[in-house]
Design a protein around this motif. Structure first.
Motif, PDB file in Angstrom:
ATOM      1  N   ALA A 135       0.834  -1.202   0.000  1.00  0.00           N
ATOM      2  CA  ALA A 135       0.000   0.000   0.000  1.00  0.00           C
ATOM      3  C   ALA A 135       0.867   1.250   0.000  1.00  0.00           C
ATOM      4  O   ALA A 135       1.914   1.298   0.665  1.00  0.00           O
ATOM      5  N   PRO A 136       0.456   2.294  -0.709  1.00  0.00           N
ATOM      6  CA  PRO A 136       1.161   3.575  -0.610  1.00  0.00           C
ATOM      7  C   PRO A 136       1.023   4.132   0.803  1.00  0.00           C
ATOM      8  O   PRO A 136       0.127   3.746   1.559  1.00  0.00           O
ATOM      9  N   LEU A 137       1.923   5.054   1.160  1.00  0.00           N
ATOM     10  CA  LEU A 137       1.979   5.542   2.540  1.00  0.00           C
ATOM     11  C   LEU A 137       0.711   6.267   2.973  1.00  0.00           C
ATOM     12  O   LEU A 137       0.441   6.369   4.175  1.00  0.00           O
ATOM     13  N   ASP A 138      -0.081   6.778   2.031  1.00  0.00           N
ATOM     14  CA  ASP A 138      -1.305   7.477   2.409  1.00  0.00           C
ATOM     15  C   ASP A 138      -2.521   6.546   2.486  1.00  0.00           C
ATOM     16  O   ASP A 138      -3.652   7.008   2.667  1.00  0.00           O
ATOM     17  N   VAL A 139      -2.304   5.238   2.354  1.00  0.00           N
ATOM     18  CA  VAL A 139      -3.388   4.253   2.463  1.00  0.00           C
ATOM     19  C   VAL A 139      -3.149   3.392   3.693  1.00  0.00           C
ATOM     20  O   VAL A 139      -2.095   2.759   3.833  1.00  0.00           O
ATOM     21  N   CYS A 140      -4.124   3.368   4.591  1.00  0.00           N
ATOM     22  CA  CYS A 140      -4.045   2.568   5.816  1.00  0.00           C
ATOM     23  C   CYS A 140      -4.875   1.292   5.680  1.00  0.00           C
ATOM     24  O   CYS A 140      -5.664   1.138   4.742  1.00  0.00           O
ATOM     25  N   ALA A 141      -4.703   0.411   6.650  1.00  0.00           N
ATOM     26  CA  ALA A 141      -5.499  -0.817   6.678  1.00  0.00           C
ATOM     27  C   ALA A 141      -6.985  -0.492   6.690  1.00  0.00           C
ATOM     28  O   ALA A 141      -7.793  -1.188   6.060  1.00  0.00           O
ATOM     29  N   SER A 142      -7.360   0.565   7.385  1.00  0.00           N
ATOM     30  CA  SER A 142      -8.779   0.932   7.451  1.00  0.00           C
ATOM     31  C   SER A 142      -9.324   1.295   6.078  1.00  0.00           C
ATOM     32  O   SER A 142     -10.497   1.030   5.774  1.00  0.00           O
ATOM     33  N   ASP A 143      -8.488   1.906   5.230  1.00  0.00           N
ATOM     34  CA  ASP A 143      -8.928   2.266   3.882  1.00  0.00           C
ATOM     35  C   ASP A 143      -9.182   1.023   3.039  1.00  0.00           C
ATOM     36  O   ASP A 143     -10.167   0.950   2.288  1.00  0.00           O
ATOM     37  N   LEU A 144      -8.287   0.045   3.145  1.00  0.00           N
ATOM     38  CA  LEU A 144      -8.443  -1.207   2.405  1.00  0.00           C
ATOM     39  C   LEU A 144      -9.696  -1.945   2.888  1.00  0.00           C
ATOM     40  O   LEU A 144     -10.491  -2.453   2.085  1.00  0.00           O
ATOM     41  N   CYS A 145      -9.876  -1.992   4.207  1.00  0.00           N
ATOM     42  CA  CYS A 145     -11.057  -2.668   4.769  1.00  0.00           C
ATOM     43  C   CYS A 145     -12.345  -1.940   4.377  1.00  0.00           C
ATOM     44  O   CYS A 145     -13.361  -2.579   4.066  1.00  0.00           O
ATOM     45  N   GLN A 146     -12.315  -0.618   4.401  1.00  0.00           N
ATOM     46  CA  GLN A 146     -13.518   0.141   4.038  1.00  0.00           C
ATOM     47  C   GLN A 146     -13.901  -0.106   2.589  1.00  0.00           C
ATOM     48  O   GLN A 146     -15.094  -0.259   2.277  1.00  0.00           O
TER      49      GLN A 146
END
Length: 353
Positions: free
Chosen positions: A51-62
């Motif tokens: 993931a790029p640095l501006d993408v968190c696990a929460s973004d992937l899960c959402q």
């Protein structure tokens, strides 16, 4: 014994999201071409998503959850429980589940909870949410399980970087009095906890200037106390011994015949060496043990849900009953076994962002 027989709870859907960026083993800077080939053939992880640095696990899960809710045609206000399982939450506080409640537009009456249980995280989330649902007091739960595990460690750590990938998943559970119970069992051995650990950054060893000081341990392993470490030999020894014994006892106690009663064995995708050894020890039928680690690496708690999406999606959506026996192991050290029957599950195609 930490075992639950969870009645009246059905898995209605499962989805997964991974970053678009693919990094192949031969692209990692600390491998020669020969070393990369040996790694690919033995460990079996040929590529991973980062993931790029501006993408968190929460973004992937959402992203996985939004797609799943759309295909389920669930109104967002109908979700009573939101569990976010990750060791890479957005912040130390507040709980990321609370942030996701607002970001996803869920009801203010939604019960929100964070769990940081690593590779067994899917089973922990299933256990917590399943127990909340089985009485019928709440009817629907959304479990978001994922990590951006690569950025927890040092990118100069040859013992860890090649093993992990980033990903997020969503599982939809709902109350249903007509389904067979799920059975989930857990074990824990905290004496081995230092085999998988992030030494600094908690309140036992708060973050300080010392946390940033890198040390060269040789053999391509350079890391600082702020980085997650993995004692590969200890983890390997644990993973090929205690989890298989627990699975064997579980099947015997529940009267499960591995040749007759199980359609798929879903084993945490740590690496090929470990999964192959577990399969051999339990004498599992190879054609019913799917792998996807060659494409995604170790996805932590998202490993088993992503296996469902990428390897048995057609079967899960076929209208047939599918019987699964799952085994996970990791942080803690903890390990779990789960038995469930699924039918008419909504499984969107893999989401990429």
């Amino acid at each position: 014994m930490a075992q639950w027989k969870i009645e009246n709870v059905r898995m209605a859907g499962v989805s997964a999201c991974v970053p678009k960026q693919i990094v192949k083993t031969e692209d990692l800077p600390f491998f020669t071409a020969e070393e990369a080939e040996v790694f690919n053939n033995t460990v079996g992880i040929r590529q991973r998503r980062i993931a790029p640095l501006d993408v968190c696990a929460s973004d992937l899960c959402q992203a996985a959850a939004e797609r799943l809710l759309d295909e389920l045609e669930w109104a967002k206000e109908s979700v009573d429980v939101l569990v976010f399982e990750s060791v890479t939450g957005d912040y130390r506080t507040p709980p990321t589940a609370c942030l996701l409640q607002e970001r996803m537009g869920l009801s203010e009456t939604c019960f929100c909870l964070d769990l940081p249980m690593g590779c067994c995280g899917c089973m922990y989330a299933m256990t917590v949410a399943g127990n909340l649902l089985q009485s019928g007091q709440v009817r629907r739960a959304l479990l978001l399980v994922g990590d951006t595990a690569l950025r927890m460690g040092s990118m100069k750590d040859k013992s860890r970087v090649p093993l992990f990938g980033d990903g997020g998943t969503a599982i939809a559970l709902e109350y249903d009095s007509q389904v067979r119970p799920m059975v989930i069992e857990f074990n824990t051995d905290g004496s081995g906890s230092q085999a998988l650990m992030t030494p600094h950054g908690g309140f036992r060893h708060p973050f300080s200037a010392e946390s940033l000081v890198e040390e060269d341990f040789g053999h391509g392993i350079v890391r600082a106390p702020m980085h997650t470490l993995i004692d590969g030999m200890s983890v390997f020894s644990f993973a090929i011994s205690k989890p298989p014994r627990s699975v064997a006892r579980f099947m015997e106690r529940e009267g499960i015949d591995k040749d007759r009663d199980v359609d798929y064995f879903l084993i945490h995708q740590a690496n090929k060496l470990i999964v192959d050894r577990v399969v051999k020890k339990l004498k599992l039928p190879a054609g019913r043990v799917p792998y996807n680690l060659e494409e995604f690496g170790n996805l932590g708690g998202a490993s088993i849900p992503t296996l469902m999406v990428t390897r048995i999606r057609e079967r899960l959506t076929s209208g047939e009953t599918v019987r699964l026996l799952c085994s996970s192991f990791g942080l803690g050290l903890s390990w779990g076994t789960m038995w469930l029957e699924l039918k008419d599950v909504v499984v969107p195609e893999l989401v990429e962002i």
